[in-house]
Design an enzyme around this catalytic site. Sequence first.
Site, short mmCIF file in Angstrom:
data_model
loop_
_atom_site.label_atom_id
_atom_site.label_comp_id
_atom_site.label_asym_id
_atom_site.label_seq_id
_atom_site.Cartn_x
_atom_site.Cartn_y
_atom_site.Cartn_z
N LYS A 76 19.41 1.61 88.41
CA LYS A 76 18.85 0.82 89.51
C LYS A 76 17.62 0.05 89.01
CE LYS A 76 17.27 1.62 94.32
NZ LYS A 76 17.04 2.68 95.33
N SER A 171 19.12 2.26 99.72
CA SER A 171 18.88 1.04 98.98
C SER A 171 19.55 0.98 97.60
CB SER A 171 17.36 0.88 98.79
OG SER A 171 16.86 1.98 98.02
N SER A 195 18.27 7.00 100.04
CA SER A 195 18.72 5.79 99.33
C SER A 195 19.80 6.00 98.28
CB SER A 195 17.53 5.09 98.67
OG SER A 195 16.84 4.32 99.63
#
Length: 526
Positions: A76, A171, A195
């Site tokens: 990420k 996210s 997330s």
Amino acid sequence: MLGRTLREVSAALKQGQITPTELCLKCLSLIKKTKFLNAYITVSEEVALKQAEESEKRYKKGHSLGDLDGIPVAVKDNFSTSGIETTCASNMLKGYVPPYNATVVQKLLDQGALLMGKTNLDEFAMGSGSTDGIFGPVKNPWSYSKQYREKRKQKPHGENEETNWLITGGSSGGSAAAVSAFTCFAALGSDTGGSTRNPAAHCGVVGLKPSYGLVSRHGLIPLVNSMDVPGILTRCVDDAATVLGVLAGHDCKDSTTVQDPVKSFILPSLTDVSKLCIGIPKEYLVPELSSEVQSLWSKAAKLFESEGAKVIEVSLPHTSYSIVCYHVLCTSEVASNMARFDGLEYGHRCDINVSTEAMYAATRREGFNDVVRGRILSGNFFLLKENYENYFIKAQKVRRLIANDFVNVFNSGVDVLLTPTTLSEAVPYMEFIKEDNRTRSAQGDIFTQAVNMAGLPAVSVPMALSNQGLPIGLQFIGRAFCDQQLLTVAKWFEKQVQFPVIQLQEIMGDCSSVFENDLASVSLKQ
């Protein structure tokens, strides 16, 4: 090969059935084919190929570094990667290249993993849709799956896709989509309020949030220091355990990591669940929960019961306060953390040079989106001298009560809690953006954020497809630092439910041949 589990591919590499370079090229080819999913912000092709070359030399000498040697992974884009741009999907960090690796990234590289690229997210990981970053929203691979298409009787890829595609959740949506679309075997996400687990549930993959303090946060660009945890996304529970075994342990650069030596996370195959006690929190049966998720939740509870486990209803009495409490604490820490982005040391800097204050203000106005600015404003309000006691301190006290709710339940003999991960399956993008980010996040985090406030381990495991042909995941919550027990139960559950493999042949084009022999093998040979 791409459809196989991480462990199976690792075995194939050791036996010489495929080389790290071949594997890397297959994944790179698939990343290009699935570019429209917008899962990656940066694809580190040269870096990955160079790492594959090194890995190949080790395999030839018989010196493999372990299960991750030669395995493609994604990270990420809020983890620092030395020499590779790290943006947090924000204008504030566009072009920022860190001089060091986050500890978790370094640990993956030390084990010989191949870094395919950096994945997309909501700006600074604030959101539950992966729709609010500057690089645009991430599309859920299941939007293009045969299972979903057949239910919708829709035209093949290319028509209506502008309006019909589904969100990934967030996210860490880029990481979940990258794993789900077979472009890598594992990916790092981060988890502050759900997330990692939320997109895992929407993309039909396993999403693990380890216990707070088990995995180092050094180099993870902070959102909420007291809740952030690096998360792991894989296609099966065993793979998540393998990656956790590599990442867990003390780090002198993160004083919140545990000092005790960490044992390996190899999971036993559970055959008898009769000694287990599974708790079902009654407060999680909320009116907004979709009937499909509710019925699968009941079905899962009955599955444990039918195999002899004790399944009991439990109470987490302070659940109704947790979203508000989380909002106060989260925005307060965000306000504090975001103060570092001032245009002086790194990141974006505006052209205004009237005064330092004017430069600060313009830099932050240009660098942050509305969502981030809104959370900074909220946080600064709660931290004002006249509000501090009534908001921040009170929220800290409520957080302790929420954490104690979990302690009391686990002390009463419950081994693992079983809950939904999300309120419903993934929704179409056009529907998702009708609500503002804050409302959506409050809804999306309802089952997940209390775990972060309590510092407990939790994992989302895909259970079944909805009537629309979309994945629905359920969440298991364990006692602090009993991550191995939690994953063992999750592995048993995964084996029982036999979640179907996503069928993406349509969008794979030439790549579909790499799956035809493989997809059968993905039904979790364990």
